[in-house]
Scaffold this motif. Structure first.
Motif, mmCIF file in Angstrom:
data_model
loop_
_atom_site.group_PDB
_atom_site.id
_atom_site.type_symbol
_atom_site.label_atom_id
_atom_site.label_comp_id
_atom_site.label_asym_id
_atom_site.label_seq_id
_atom_site.Cartn_x
_atom_site.Cartn_y
_atom_site.Cartn_z
ATOM 1 N N GLU A 6 0.826 -1.209 0.000
ATOM 2 C CA GLU A 6 0.000 0.000 0.000
ATOM 3 C C GLU A 6 0.862 1.263 0.000
ATOM 4 O O GLU A 6 0.557 2.224 -0.695
ATOM 5 C CB GLU A 6 -0.951 0.007 1.195
ATOM 6 C CG GLU A 6 -2.092 -0.967 1.049
ATOM 7 C CD GLU A 6 -3.054 -0.905 2.225
ATOM 8 O OE1 GLU A 6 -2.706 -0.342 3.276
ATOM 9 O OE2 GLU A 6 -4.171 -1.434 2.068
ATOM 10 N N GLU A 9 2.228 1.696 -3.457
ATOM 11 C CA GLU A 9 1.186 2.205 -4.360
ATOM 12 C C GLU A 9 0.990 3.702 -4.157
ATOM 13 O O GLU A 9 0.855 4.450 -5.117
ATOM 14 C CB GLU A 9 -0.148 1.488 -4.110
ATOM 15 C CG GLU A 9 -0.246 0.091 -4.637
ATOM 16 C CD GLU A 9 -1.586 -0.548 -4.293
ATOM 17 O OE1 GLU A 9 -2.470 0.120 -3.705
ATOM 18 O OE2 GLU A 9 -1.754 -1.731 -4.616
ATOM 19 N N TYR A 13 1.631 6.679 -6.815
ATOM 20 C CA TYR A 13 0.559 7.614 -7.160
ATOM 21 C C TYR A 13 1.045 9.056 -7.020
ATOM 22 O O TYR A 13 0.844 9.881 -7.919
ATOM 23 C CB TYR A 13 -0.672 7.383 -6.275
ATOM 24 C CG TYR A 13 -1.716 8.441 -6.443
ATOM 25 C CD1 TYR A 13 -2.509 8.484 -7.581
ATOM 26 C CD2 TYR A 13 -1.896 9.433 -5.483
ATOM 27 C CE1 TYR A 13 -3.454 9.475 -7.769
ATOM 28 C CE2 TYR A 13 -2.838 10.428 -5.653
ATOM 29 C CZ TYR A 13 -3.615 10.437 -6.796
ATOM 30 O OH TYR A 13 -4.548 11.426 -6.971
ATOM 31 N N THR A 46 -5.428 11.591 2.218
ATOM 32 C CA THR A 46 -5.562 10.482 1.275
ATOM 33 C C THR A 46 -4.804 9.257 1.784
ATOM 34 O O THR A 46 -5.311 8.136 1.729
ATOM 35 C CB THR A 46 -5.042 10.888 -0.117
ATOM 36 O OG1 THR A 46 -5.751 12.050 -0.548
ATOM 37 C CG2 THR A 46 -5.228 9.776 -1.124
ATOM 38 N N TRP A 50 -6.198 5.570 2.568
ATOM 39 C CA TRP A 50 -5.773 4.769 1.420
ATOM 40 C C TRP A 50 -6.420 3.382 1.392
ATOM 41 O O TRP A 50 -6.893 2.933 0.353
ATOM 42 C CB TRP A 50 -4.256 4.642 1.426
ATOM 43 C CG TRP A 50 -3.705 4.079 0.155
ATOM 44 C CD1 TRP A 50 -3.262 2.814 -0.053
ATOM 45 C CD2 TRP A 50 -3.540 4.767 -1.085
ATOM 46 N NE1 TRP A 50 -2.824 2.674 -1.336
ATOM 47 C CE2 TRP A 50 -2.978 3.861 -2.001
ATOM 48 C CE3 TRP A 50 -3.809 6.060 -1.522
ATOM 49 C CZ2 TRP A 50 -2.678 4.189 -3.314
ATOM 50 C CZ3 TRP A 50 -3.509 6.396 -2.824
ATOM 51 C CH2 TRP A 50 -2.957 5.469 -3.701
ATOM 52 N N ASP A 55 -11.810 2.213 -5.173
ATOM 53 C CA ASP A 55 -11.685 2.552 -6.587
ATOM 54 C C ASP A 55 -10.469 3.449 -6.792
ATOM 55 O O ASP A 55 -10.530 4.657 -6.594
ATOM 56 C CB ASP A 55 -12.967 3.250 -7.066
ATOM 57 C CG ASP A 55 -12.925 3.600 -8.540
ATOM 58 O OD1 ASP A 55 -11.987 3.177 -9.241
ATOM 59 O OD2 ASP A 55 -13.853 4.305 -8.995
ATOM 60 N N ARG A 56 -9.357 2.853 -7.193
ATOM 61 C CA ARG A 56 -8.119 3.618 -7.375
ATOM 62 C C ARG A 56 -8.242 4.617 -8.527
ATOM 63 O O ARG A 56 -7.491 5.573 -8.607
ATOM 64 C CB ARG A 56 -6.932 2.681 -7.625
ATOM 65 C CG ARG A 56 -6.610 1.775 -6.439
ATOM 66 C CD ARG A 56 -6.117 2.574 -5.271
ATOM 67 N NE ARG A 56 -5.485 1.695 -4.298
ATOM 68 C CZ ARG A 56 -5.750 1.707 -3.008
ATOM 69 N NH1 ARG A 56 -6.637 2.558 -2.529
ATOM 70 N NH2 ARG A 56 -5.141 0.899 -2.195
ATOM 71 N N LEU A 59 -8.994 8.289 -7.337
ATOM 72 C CA LEU A 59 -8.052 8.953 -6.431
ATOM 73 C C LEU A 59 -7.912 10.441 -6.697
ATOM 74 O O LEU A 59 -7.893 11.243 -5.767
ATOM 75 C CB LEU A 59 -6.678 8.281 -6.511
ATOM 76 C CG LEU A 59 -6.588 6.940 -5.799
ATOM 77 C CD1 LEU A 59 -5.269 6.256 -6.153
ATOM 78 C CD2 LEU A 59 -6.711 7.114 -4.306
#
Length: 168
Positions: A6, A9, A13, A46, A50, A55-56, A59
């Protein structure tokens, strides 16, 4: 110290979308340092949420909404920093303008718009969101988005000395 999937990720992002989100934050605040603070606060929120964001693909909307909410909260807490004066300041004379100068004038005019108008303009034209997307992000109706954007554009045109486009 082991980095979790996570965390990786989230880092990816931020590395990928950070510059675009910073531009949006700058348009909302009108000041580069305030934009960095705003984005940092929104990314903190965020990161804390997380694992709850399923639903990525949503974002960017989540971060933008957080930036708008944080900015409005900060704006409401702000004290009045401008006071009326008996004397008007001198208006500087500007020779023919380059693209950069026009951009600076637009930035200044945008920074003088009320918060909701500025947010609507930034989301609609800088972030290229549709009117329903702007309405959803700001939590207002599509009709309110249309009227807010229309009034904001009229103010910007007036301040920049641009005539309105012909009616269809």
């Amino acid at each position: 110290m082991q980095i979790t999937q996570e965390e990786e990720e989230f880092r990816e992002y931020v590395a990928t979308r950070g510059p675009a989100l910073l531009r949006a934050a700058h348009q909302l605040t009108g000041h580069p340092l305030d934009a960095e603070d705003l984005l940092q606060n929104a990314l903190t929120r965020t990161y804390l949420a997380w694992d709850r964001i399923a639903d990525r693909g949503a974002l960017d909307g989540y971060v933008r909404r957080a930036m708008v909410n944080i900015n409005i909260s900060q704006w409401r807490r702000r004290k009045l920093e401008e006071y009326p004066s008996d004397e008007l300041p001198e208006v500087p004379w500007e020779p023919s303008e380059t693209y950069g100068e026009v951009h600076e004038r637009l930035e200044r005019a945008l920074s003088r718009l009320p918060e909701r108008m500025r947010a609507a303009i930034v989301l609609r034209y800088y972030e290229d969101m549709s009117e329903p997307e702007v309405a959803s992000t700001l939590g207002i109706s599509v009709g309110t988005v249309k009227s807010t954007v229309s009034r904001a554009m009229a103010k910007l045109r007036s301040e920049l000395g641009i005539s309105a486009p012909p009616q269809r």
